[in-house]
Design a protein around this motif. Structure first.
Motif, PDB file in Angstrom:
ATOM      1  N   ASP A 187      51.899  56.812  16.807  1.00 14.66           N
ATOM      2  CA  ASP A 187      51.055  55.969  15.964  1.00 14.66           C
ATOM      3  C   ASP A 187      51.431  56.117  14.489  1.00 14.66           C
ATOM      4  OD1 ASP A 187      49.692  55.011  18.182  1.00 14.66           O
ATOM      5  OD2 ASP A 187      48.008  56.395  17.948  1.00 14.66           O
ATOM      6  N   ALA A 222      54.710  54.338  13.947  1.00 12.92           N
ATOM      7  CA  ALA A 222      54.544  52.885  14.011  1.00 12.92           C
ATOM      8  C   ALA A 222      54.075  52.331  12.675  1.00 12.92           C
ATOM      9  CB  ALA A 222      53.554  52.516  15.112  1.00 12.92           C
ATOM     10  N   THR A 259      51.345  52.309  26.111  1.00 12.22           N
ATOM     11  CA  THR A 259      51.275  51.540  24.866  1.00 12.22           C
ATOM     12  C   THR A 259      52.167  50.294  24.904  1.00 12.22           C
ATOM     13  OG1 THR A 259      53.101  52.644  23.705  1.00 12.22           O
ATOM     14  CG2 THR A 259      50.924  53.694  23.593  1.00 12.22           C
ATOM     15  N   SER A 275      55.599  47.935  21.819  1.00 12.86           N
ATOM     16  CA  SER A 275      54.220  48.422  21.884  1.00 12.86           C
ATOM     17  C   SER A 275      53.268  47.333  21.412  1.00 12.86           C
ATOM     18  CB  SER A 275      54.057  49.666  21.012  1.00 12.86           C
ATOM     19  OG  SER A 275      54.068  49.308  19.643  1.00 12.86           O
ATOM     20  N   SER A 306      51.585  47.351  18.848  1.00 12.48           N
ATOM     21  CA  SER A 306      51.743  47.157  17.405  1.00 12.48           C
ATOM     22  C   SER A 306      53.053  46.466  17.040  1.00 12.48           C
ATOM     23  CB  SER A 306      51.661  48.503  16.680  1.00 12.48           C
ATOM     24  OG  SER A 306      52.788  49.302  17.016  1.00 12.48           O
ATOM     25  N   LEU A 337      56.114  47.746  17.737  1.00  9.48           N
ATOM     26  CA  LEU A 337      57.175  48.748  17.607  1.00  9.48           C
ATOM     27  C   LEU A 337      58.053  48.720  18.854  1.00  9.48           C
ATOM     28  CD1 LEU A 337      58.214  51.232  15.908  1.00  9.48           C
ATOM     29  CD2 LEU A 337      56.689  52.623  17.327  1.00  9.48           C
ATOM     30  N   ILE A 353      60.240  50.547  21.341  1.00  4.15           N
ATOM     31  CA  ILE A 353      60.341  51.945  21.764  1.00  4.15           C
ATOM     32  C   ILE A 353      61.411  52.079  22.830  1.00  4.15           C
ATOM     33  CG2 ILE A 353      59.143  53.875  22.877  1.00  4.15           C
ATOM     34  CD1 ILE A 353      56.516  52.695  21.788  1.00  4.15           C
TER      35      ILE A 353
END
Length: 162
Positions: free
Chosen positions: A60, A63, A91, A125, A127, A129, A131
Motif C-alpha cells: 500500500d 502504491a 488485491t 491492483s 489502485s 499498480l 504487480i
C-alpha cells in the motif's frame, strides 16, 4: 519503418524475506540493475518479512509513492512461511494470467517439474499498480525480469493508458 517510443517506467522492488537485508538481497539488487540497465527507474527497494499484514501494508505504501510497477521477490512457493500469494493476489483486480503460465513454462526448461510449485503471478491492483510477484531465487528473478517483464513493460503501460 515505424519507430517505437521508449517508455520509462517507474518501479519499486519489494523483497519478502525473513533472512535478507538490503546488502544480502541479491535478487532485489539484480532486478534493480536489470531494470535500470533497460532504462527504467527504480524509486524504492525495500525488504519486509514473510508476514501477510506487513507485506500488504508495504505494498500500500509503495502504491502511493508514484510507482507504476511493483516487482516482489520471495514467498511465492508452498512453504508454510510463503504468504506472498495470499497477501497480494487478493488485491489484484485485473490478472495477467499469461505471466505466471509462461514463467512456469520457462522455469520448467531450467528446473524441471519443480516449476509447478511456483505461485508467481502478475496483474493490476485495485489502485492501478502493476504487480509482478516472483520467486526469491536470483535465477528465477533474472528469468522473469529479462524474458518477460522488461520486454513487456512499455506495452503494458501503453495498454493501461488507453
Amino acid at each position: 519503418m515505424e519507430q517505437k517510443t521508449f517508455i520509462k517506467v517507474t518501479c519499486s522492488i519489494l523483497t519478502i524475506s525473513d533472512t535478507r537485508n538490503l546488502e544480502t538481497d541479491t535478487s532485489g539488487k539484480l532486478i534493480q540493475s536489470l531494470l535500470e540497465a533497460a532504462g527504467h527507474q527504480v524509486i524504492t527497494r525495500v525488504i519486509v518479512p514473510d508476514d501477510a499484514p506487513r507485506i500488504k501494508q508495504e505494498m500500500d505504501k509503495l502504491a502511493a509513492n508514484g510507482s507504476f510497477c511493483l516487482i516482489t521477490n520471495g514467498g511465492t512457493g508452498i512453504a508454510k512461511r510463503d504468504v506472498t500469494y495470499e497477501a497480494l493476489f487478493a488485491t489484484i483486480q485485473q490478472e495477467i494470467p499469461g505471466f505466471g503460465e509462461i514463467f512456469r513454462m520457462l522455469s520448467y526448461e531450467e528446473v524441471g517439474s519443480r516449476a509447478m510449485v511456483s505461485r508467481a503471478f502478475a496483474g493490476f491492483s485495485e489502485s492501478g499498480l502493476l504487480i509482478f510477484a516472483l520467486p526469491g531465487s536470483s535465477n528465477a528473478s533474472r528469468l522473469a525480469t529479462e524474458k518477460l517483464i522488461i520486454p513487456e513493460l512499455p506495452h503494458l503501460v501503453a495498454e493501461r493508458q488507453k
